[in-house]
Motif scaffolding. Structure first.
Motif, PDB file in Angstrom:
ATOM      1  N   GLN A  11      -3.273  -1.374  -4.167  1.00  0.00           N
ATOM      2  CA  GLN A  11      -2.089  -1.294  -3.604  1.00  0.00           C
ATOM      3  C   GLN A  11      -1.165  -1.969  -3.402  1.00  0.00           C
ATOM      4  O   GLN A  11       0.048  -2.201  -3.537  1.00  0.00           O
ATOM      5  CB  GLN A  11      -2.267  -0.223  -2.181  1.00  0.00           C
ATOM      6  N   GLY A  20       4.476   1.437  -6.332  1.00  0.00           N
ATOM      7  CA  GLY A  20       3.579   1.894  -5.644  1.00  0.00           C
ATOM      8  C   GLY A  20       3.534   3.551  -5.336  1.00  0.00           C
ATOM      9  O   GLY A  20       2.343   4.123  -5.111  1.00  0.00           O
ATOM     10  N   LYS A  31      -4.238   1.782   2.493  1.00  0.00           N
ATOM     11  CA  LYS A  31      -3.324   1.011   1.609  1.00  0.00           C
ATOM     12  C   LYS A  31      -3.328  -0.532   2.126  1.00  0.00           C
ATOM     13  O   LYS A  31      -2.995  -1.247   1.326  1.00  0.00           O
ATOM     14  CB  LYS A  31      -2.053   1.736   1.801  1.00  0.00           C
TER      15      LYS A  31
END
Length: 564
Positions: free
Chosen positions: A450, A459, A562
């Motif tokens: 991420q 992303g 993330k």
């Protein structure tokens, strides 16, 4: 994916089906020979030629392909892939396709099943999380999965609990922590009963009252259930586990007489020392007790009624019981009795056994009060994760929430990483570790993907083939890119194996291997290069790694984070 491509091509030029060929294909120990090899021994008998002759003929007759080159090496036909071409096709197709092997069959999964008024200990983790992973994995490959929490809400122990509560219960202590209060009462009952045997008689009398519908006994029984479920559901929320049905043992109280009547009509019951049993001598097993000598039913009777209900009313094609290995004899008896009753579907009833969860090498015991509460373990795991995060990334936003996800995920993954048949000697320090074969290691790898995608401005979710035209896959020719692509292509096989073997550890091991392969790729390849075509090609592999890790963790019941 690689094997399937070759099998489809080879099937057009030999007498074996593509499925038969796929089963024979091998990965050579030395990649210099090729990426996939077809041993020609199976064709030798059919074609009346040596395997080496057949390999040579096939190498000469197979049409050229942009995807691979072919060579014969003795009895083997070796295929070496054109890496950029295969990787580009893989990306454009949106990754590997998940196999639909379930065909919509309904699978009823019996899992978790804690006992009312007893603690949810670390030992209950295995049935809960193995069952949850199987629920997700089987659904992923095309089954209609239904999970049932078969609560232990009936039995003579409730006579003991009522007796103990009336003699020594403390409503104030119960209000503060009901399960721990109930555990103390349960342990005290057994300690006192060793000195006062009349307590056992009193407990039996209370259970008789409960069975006969006595309002006072029923009121205490319902109090135990409500207090227990309130605690259990908080734990299930932390674990991310939900159930389609809560159907405890008491649900089947009015369904057992029909089972006994059918066994009687079919002449399957025999008397043995005052009890009614189904003999299983021919199978070399002890008899299955249906009614005890005092006329009361036993849990085998209840489980027969349960299985019949799940098949006939819940429409289960396959019944799975995620229960400890120590119950193997019981389930062998249960399934054999169902077969004797004429139920062909009994062959689709399967016990999914697992080994014990140990703490410091010791088995836990509720009766002796030797229990490690799962809630305490999760709290300590989250606290341990928070200390590591504070040390490594003190400015991280939402540290407490991240630590909870890491700690709980570490405990879950640490369990599922082991083959379910093995005993697990639980160690908190081993599972809450950001390095090695652990859940936090996989979560951290996902967070790394991420970070890369954010840095590259990519992303967001990407549809199959998006930005494909901007990528030049010649930049994925290197060994690390190829190893990562091959690892991604193995995902469907890992899921299929995990589902077919009822073994979540196959999926967990795959995620570890994928994370390790990605990290080698990350350390050896420059990904954010400034060259748009190269960067797009490599980021496609990063993005597919992220999607696969996220999906795999979700199937096992672990959150993908993330940032960490």
């Amino acid at each position: 994916m690689l094997k399937e491509m070759i099998a489809a091509s080879l099937a057009e030029h030999c007498t074996l089906s593509s499925q038969q060929i796929a089963e024979l294909l091998e990965f050579p120990p030395n990649e210099q020979l090729g990426d996939v090899a077809f041993p020609c021994f199976a064709l030798s008998r059919l074609m009346k030629q040596s395997p080496a002759q057949i390999a040579g003929q096939l190498a000469a007759s197979l049409p050229e392909s942009s995807r691979w080159t072919i060579s014969a090496a003795g009895p083997y036909l070796n295929f070496k892939f054109n890496r950029p071409v295969v990787i580009e096709q893989f990306v454009r197709n949106g990754g590997a396709q998940i196999p639909e092997i379930g065909g919509g069959k309904r699978v009823i999964i019996d899992m978790s099943s804690p006992n009312i008024a007893k603690p949810f200990g670390i030992g209950h983790l295995r049935s809960t999380m193995i069952g949850n992973a199987l629920y997700n994995l089987l659904r992923k490959v095309g089954y209609d999965t239904v999970n049932v929490n078969h609560l232990g809400d009936w039995g003579t122990q409730f006579g003991k609990m009522i007796t103990a509560y009336l003699k020594w219960g403390d409503p104030a202590g119960k209000a503060e922590d009901p399960i721990k209060a109930y555990l103390e009462l349960y342990v005290r009952f057994h300690e006192e009963a060793e000195r006062q045997p009349e307590l056992e008689t009193e407990a039996r009398e209370w259970f008789v009252k409960l069975e006969s519908g006595d309002p006072e006994a029923n009121r205490y029984w319902r109090m135990f259930i409500e207090d227990s479920l309130a605690v259990f559901n908080k734990l299930y929320d932390r674990l991310g586990v939900a159930f389609d049905h809560y159907l405890g043992e008491s649900f089947y109280n009015d369904k057992m007489d029909a089972v006994v009547d059918q066994l009687t009509r079919q002449g399957l019951l025999e008397e043995s020392e005052g009890a009614l049993v189904v003999r299983l001598d021919e199978e070399g097993l002890p008899p299955c007790i249906i009614k005890k000598s005092d006329g009361s039913s036993i849990y085998a009777t209840r489980d027969l009624a349960t299985a019949i209900y799940r098949h006939e009313q819940m429409q289960g094609n396959e019944l799975l019981y995620v229960v400890g290995a120590e119950q193997s004899l019981h389930f062998r008896q249960l399934f054999l009795v169902l077969e004797r009753m004429g139920f062909d579907w009994a062959k689709e009833c399967k016990h999914i056994p697992f080994g014990l969860m140990l703490m410091d090498g010791q088995k836990m015991s509720t009766r002796r009060g030797k229990v490690v509460f799962l809630e305490d373990v999760l709290d300590e795991a989250a606290a341990h994760a928070l200390r590591i995060i504070e040390d490594k990334n003190p400015t991280l936003t939402g540290k407490a929430e991240v630590a909870e996800a890491v700690g709980v995920g570490a405990v879950i993954f640490g369990d599922l990483l082991h083959s379910r048949l093995h005993e697990v000697n639980f160690s908190l320090e081993d599972v809450v570790n950001f390095e090695g074969e652990t859940g936090p290691y996989v979560q951290y790898t996902y967070a790394r993907t991420q970070s890369l995608l954010r840095k590259a401005g990519s992303g967001g979710p990407v549809e199959p083939g998006q930005n494909a035209d901007a990528a030049d896959y010649q930049y994925t020719e290197g060994d690390q890119s190829w190893q990562l692509a091959k690892a991604l292509m193995r995902y469907p096989d890992a899921l299929a194996q995990a589902a077919q073997r009822y073994e979540p550890s196959v999926a967990a091991r795959y995620l570890i291997e994928l994370a390790q392969t990605f990290n080698r790729f990350y350390h050896h390849e420059k990904i954010i290069t400034g060259n748009a075509a190269e960067q797009a090609a490599k980021l496609a592999l990063v993005r597919m790694t992220a999607e696969t890790l996220e999906d795999g963790l979700k199937l096992l019941g672990v959150k993908a984070l993330k940032e960490m």
